[in-house]
Scaffold this motif. Sequence first.
Motif, PDB file in Angstrom:
ATOM      1  N   SER A  46      30.668 -32.882  10.901  1.00  0.00           N
ATOM      2  CA  SER A  46      29.595 -33.458  10.507  1.00  0.00           C
ATOM      3  C   SER A  46      29.992 -34.968  10.704  1.00  0.00           C
ATOM      4  CB  SER A  46      28.280 -33.251   9.977  1.00  0.00           C
ATOM      5  OG  SER A  46      28.271 -34.126   8.430  1.00  0.00           O
ATOM      6  N   GLY A  47      28.793 -35.687  11.210  1.00  0.00           N
ATOM      7  CA  GLY A  47      29.402 -36.711  11.820  1.00  0.00           C
ATOM      8  C   GLY A  47      28.663 -37.870  12.205  1.00  0.00           C
ATOM      9  N   VAL A  48      28.405 -39.555  11.860  1.00  0.00           N
ATOM     10  CA  VAL A  48      27.656 -40.308  12.152  1.00  0.00           C
ATOM     11  C   VAL A  48      27.342 -40.959  13.627  1.00  0.00           C
ATOM     12  CG1 VAL A  48      26.897 -42.550  11.662  1.00  0.00           C
ATOM     13  CG2 VAL A  48      27.074 -40.718  10.039  1.00  0.00           C
ATOM     14  N   PHE A  49      27.284 -41.154  14.038  1.00  0.00           N
ATOM     15  CA  PHE A  49      27.177 -42.175  15.916  1.00  0.00           C
ATOM     16  C   PHE A  49      27.787 -43.568  15.643  1.00  0.00           C
ATOM     17  CE2 PHE A  49      24.626 -38.144  17.490  1.00  0.00           C
ATOM     18  CZ  PHE A  49      25.817 -37.310  18.661  1.00  0.00           C
ATOM     19  N   THR A  50      28.465 -43.256  16.556  1.00  0.00           N
ATOM     20  CA  THR A  50      28.544 -45.073  17.036  1.00  0.00           C
ATOM     21  C   THR A  50      28.190 -44.893  17.900  1.00  0.00           C
ATOM     22  OG1 THR A  50      30.786 -44.996  15.680  1.00  0.00           O
ATOM     23  CG2 THR A  50      30.733 -46.500  17.321  1.00  0.00           C
ATOM     24  N   ASP A  51      27.513 -46.525  17.811  1.00  0.00           N
ATOM     25  CA  ASP A  51      26.693 -46.774  19.175  1.00  0.00           C
ATOM     26  C   ASP A  51      28.335 -47.110  20.410  1.00  0.00           C
ATOM     27  OD1 ASP A  51      24.564 -47.616  20.980  1.00  0.00           O
ATOM     28  OD2 ASP A  51      24.763 -49.362  19.921  1.00  0.00           O
ATOM     29  N   GLN A  52      27.256 -47.190  21.543  1.00  0.00           N
ATOM     30  CA  GLN A  52      28.757 -48.076  22.918  1.00  0.00           C
ATOM     31  C   GLN A  52      27.340 -47.984  23.861  1.00  0.00           C
ATOM     32  OE1 GLN A  52      31.405 -43.732  23.196  1.00  0.00           O
ATOM     33  NE2 GLN A  52      33.006 -45.053  22.823  1.00  0.00           N
ATOM     34  N   ASN A  53      27.811 -48.889  23.781  1.00  0.00           N
ATOM     35  CA  ASN A  53      28.010 -50.450  25.497  1.00  0.00           C
ATOM     36  C   ASN A  53      25.996 -50.502  24.883  1.00  0.00           C
ATOM     37  OD1 ASN A  53      29.756 -50.287  27.902  1.00  0.00           O
ATOM     38  ND2 ASN A  53      29.789 -47.516  27.011  1.00  0.00           N
ATOM     39  N   SER A  54      25.714 -50.375  23.920  1.00  0.00           N
ATOM     40  CA  SER A  54      24.504 -50.965  23.545  1.00  0.00           C
ATOM     41  C   SER A  54      23.364 -50.024  23.363  1.00  0.00           C
ATOM     42  CB  SER A  54      24.081 -52.793  24.255  1.00  0.00           C
ATOM     43  OG  SER A  54      25.643 -53.528  23.860  1.00  0.00           O
ATOM     44  N   ALA A  55      23.359 -48.481  23.828  1.00  0.00           N
ATOM     45  CA  ALA A  55      22.507 -47.582  24.152  1.00  0.00           C
ATOM     46  C   ALA A  55      21.412 -47.513  22.569  1.00  0.00           C
ATOM     47  CB  ALA A  55      23.158 -46.819  24.694  1.00  0.00           C
ATOM     48  N   GLY A  56      22.385 -48.041  21.755  1.00  0.00           N
ATOM     49  CA  GLY A  56      21.080 -47.256  21.297  1.00  0.00           C
ATOM     50  C   GLY A  56      21.478 -46.832  19.378  1.00  0.00           C
ATOM     51  N   SER A  57      22.234 -45.692  20.585  1.00  0.00           N
ATOM     52  CA  SER A  57      23.097 -44.224  20.263  1.00  0.00           C
ATOM     53  C   SER A  57      22.972 -44.645  18.734  1.00  0.00           C
ATOM     54  CB  SER A  57      23.945 -43.654  20.001  1.00  0.00           C
ATOM     55  OG  SER A  57      23.407 -43.568  21.456  1.00  0.00           O
ATOM     56  N   MET A  58      22.416 -43.788  17.764  1.00  0.00           N
ATOM     57  CA  MET A  58      22.463 -43.393  15.992  1.00  0.00           C
ATOM     58  C   MET A  58      21.581 -41.914  15.223  1.00  0.00           C
ATOM     59  SD  MET A  58      18.837 -45.390  14.975  1.00  0.00           S
ATOM     60  CE  MET A  58      18.978 -45.025  13.783  1.00  0.00           C
ATOM     61  N   GLY A  59      22.049 -42.232  14.411  1.00  0.00           N
ATOM     62  CA  GLY A  59      22.188 -40.477  13.602  1.00  0.00           C
ATOM     63  C   GLY A  59      22.977 -39.745  13.847  1.00  0.00           C
ATOM     64  N   THR A  60      22.715 -38.273  13.290  1.00  0.00           N
ATOM     65  CA  THR A  60      23.770 -38.013  12.862  1.00  0.00           C
ATOM     66  C   THR A  60      23.738 -36.050  13.322  1.00  0.00           C
ATOM     67  OG1 THR A  60      23.936 -38.139  10.480  1.00  0.00           O
ATOM     68  CG2 THR A  60      25.086 -36.282  10.227  1.00  0.00           C
ATOM     69  N   ALA A  61      25.145 -36.062  14.120  1.00  0.00           N
ATOM     70  CA  ALA A  61      25.705 -34.859  14.825  1.00  0.00           C
ATOM     71  C   ALA A  61      26.284 -33.606  13.744  1.00  0.00           C
ATOM     72  CB  ALA A  61      26.447 -35.334  15.537  1.00  0.00           C
ATOM     73  N   ALA A  62      25.627 -32.697  13.652  1.00  0.00           N
ATOM     74  CA  ALA A  62      26.643 -31.313  13.232  1.00  0.00           C
ATOM     75  C   ALA A  62      26.369 -29.818  14.101  1.00  0.00           C
ATOM     76  CB  ALA A  62      25.868 -30.959  11.919  1.00  0.00           C
ATOM     77  N   ILE A  63      27.800 -29.646  13.226  1.00  0.00           N
ATOM     78  CA  ILE A  63      27.864 -28.196  13.947  1.00  0.00           C
ATOM     79  C   ILE A  63      28.032 -27.199  12.753  1.00  0.00           C
ATOM     80  CG2 ILE A  63      29.770 -26.261  14.949  1.00  0.00           C
ATOM     81  CD1 ILE A  63      30.633 -28.764  16.496  1.00  0.00           C
ATOM     82  N   GLY A  64      27.170 -25.651  12.791  1.00  0.00           N
ATOM     83  CA  GLY A  64      26.889 -24.720  11.783  1.00  0.00           C
ATOM     84  C   GLY A  64      26.096 -23.932  12.085  1.00  0.00           C
ATOM     85  N   ASN A  65      26.283 -23.012  11.564  1.00  0.00           N
ATOM     86  CA  ASN A  65      25.897 -21.202  11.661  1.00  0.00           C
ATOM     87  C   ASN A  65      24.340 -21.255  11.532  1.00  0.00           C
ATOM     88  OD1 ASN A  65      27.971 -21.036  12.841  1.00  0.00           O
ATOM     89  ND2 ASN A  65      29.274 -21.077  10.968  1.00  0.00           N
ATOM     90  N   ASP A  66      23.575 -20.574  11.589  1.00  0.00           N
ATOM     91  CA  ASP A  66      21.952 -20.215  11.673  1.00  0.00           C
ATOM     92  C   ASP A  66      22.154 -18.801  11.155  1.00  0.00           C
ATOM     93  OD1 ASP A  66      22.411 -17.529  13.424  1.00  0.00           O
ATOM     94  OD2 ASP A  66      20.582 -18.552  14.207  1.00  0.00           O
ATOM     95  N   SER A  67      21.650 -18.162  10.450  1.00  0.00           N
ATOM     96  CA  SER A  67      21.355 -17.131   9.187  1.00  0.00           C
ATOM     97  C   SER A  67      21.836 -15.855   9.580  1.00  0.00           C
ATOM     98  CB  SER A  67      20.210 -16.593   8.417  1.00  0.00           C
ATOM     99  OG  SER A  67      19.248 -17.453   8.122  1.00  0.00           O
ATOM    100  N   GLN A  68      21.904 -15.597  11.704  1.00  0.00           N
ATOM    101  CA  GLN A  68      22.660 -14.959  12.157  1.00  0.00           C
ATOM    102  C   GLN A  68      24.147 -15.034  12.484  1.00  0.00           C
ATOM    103  OE1 GLN A  68      19.485 -13.618  14.894  1.00  0.00           O
ATOM    104  NE2 GLN A  68      17.988 -12.816  13.754  1.00  0.00           N
ATOM    105  N   ASN A  69      24.801 -16.245  12.018  1.00  0.00           N
ATOM    106  CA  ASN A  69      25.551 -16.606  11.900  1.00  0.00           C
ATOM    107  C   ASN A  69      25.309 -17.187  13.829  1.00  0.00           C
ATOM    108  OD1 ASN A  69      28.178 -17.439  11.029  1.00  0.00           O
ATOM    109  ND2 ASN A  69      29.124 -15.376  11.873  1.00  0.00           N
ATOM    110  N   LYS A  70      25.103 -17.340  14.427  1.00  0.00           N
ATOM    111  CA  LYS A  70      25.437 -17.555  15.397  1.00  0.00           C
ATOM    112  C   LYS A  70      25.441 -19.959  15.400  1.00  0.00           C
ATOM    113  CE  LYS A  70      22.624 -18.944  20.418  1.00  0.00           C
ATOM    114  NZ  LYS A  70      24.150 -18.375  20.661  1.00  0.00           N
ATOM    115  N   GLN A  71      26.421 -20.300  15.908  1.00  0.00           N
ATOM    116  CA  GLN A  71      26.460 -20.929  16.136  1.00  0.00           C
ATOM    117  C   GLN A  71      25.753 -22.592  17.077  1.00  0.00           C
ATOM    118  OE1 GLN A  71      30.858 -22.562  16.765  1.00  0.00           O
ATOM    119  NE2 GLN A  71      31.016 -23.343  15.011  1.00  0.00           N
ATOM    120  N   PHE A  72      26.206 -23.617  15.847  1.00  0.00           N
ATOM    121  CA  PHE A  72      24.883 -24.353  16.714  1.00  0.00           C
ATOM    122  C   PHE A  72      25.665 -25.961  17.091  1.00  0.00           C
ATOM    123  CE2 PHE A  72      21.405 -20.753  16.344  1.00  0.00           C
ATOM    124  CZ  PHE A  72      20.667 -21.497  17.732  1.00  0.00           C
TER     125      PHE A  72
END
Length: 149
Positions: free
Chosen positions: A41-67
């Motif tokens: 996972s990682g935290v968004f860095t805003d660029q060009n004053s777009a107001g970007s914020m929050g966290t992005a994460a890669i992971g798997n669900d119970s059926q091992n499908k990646q999201f």
Amino acid sequence: MKKILIVFYVAFLGLVSCADDNDPITIDPTRPTGTFSVTRSGVFTDQNSAGSMGTAAIGNDSQNKQFLQFSSDFNTALATGTVTVYLSTSATFMPDPGMGNPNLLVMGPVRNAGENYFAVPTGVSTTKYTHVILWCGSVGIPFGNAPLQ
């Protein structure tokens, strides 16, 4: 005899089709099934004053499908048109149409602020991708990026 068989067949279909079915369970392929386990996972860095914020994460669900998941506090400027999400091998959006963009994997457009899920195509490994990039194609600038660790 033929009429009796037809009546019997119609009656049988009526009994079978009118059986009490429980409400069907709808499975949404764009959302994880069961528990979502984060691997990077990682935290968004805003660029060009777009107001970007929050966290992005890669992971798997119970059926091992990646999201790819954006957290419930995710936000960016969505009124500009289409903000497209990419997995990238760097923090900089570098398209290479001649090579088929080997360093970018398009995940799709962001539809709304808050929690979002993007299903990783089956058979695609995300290990080489180190960043999530928010790219505003209508103005050709990045709106933010998140390093995945």
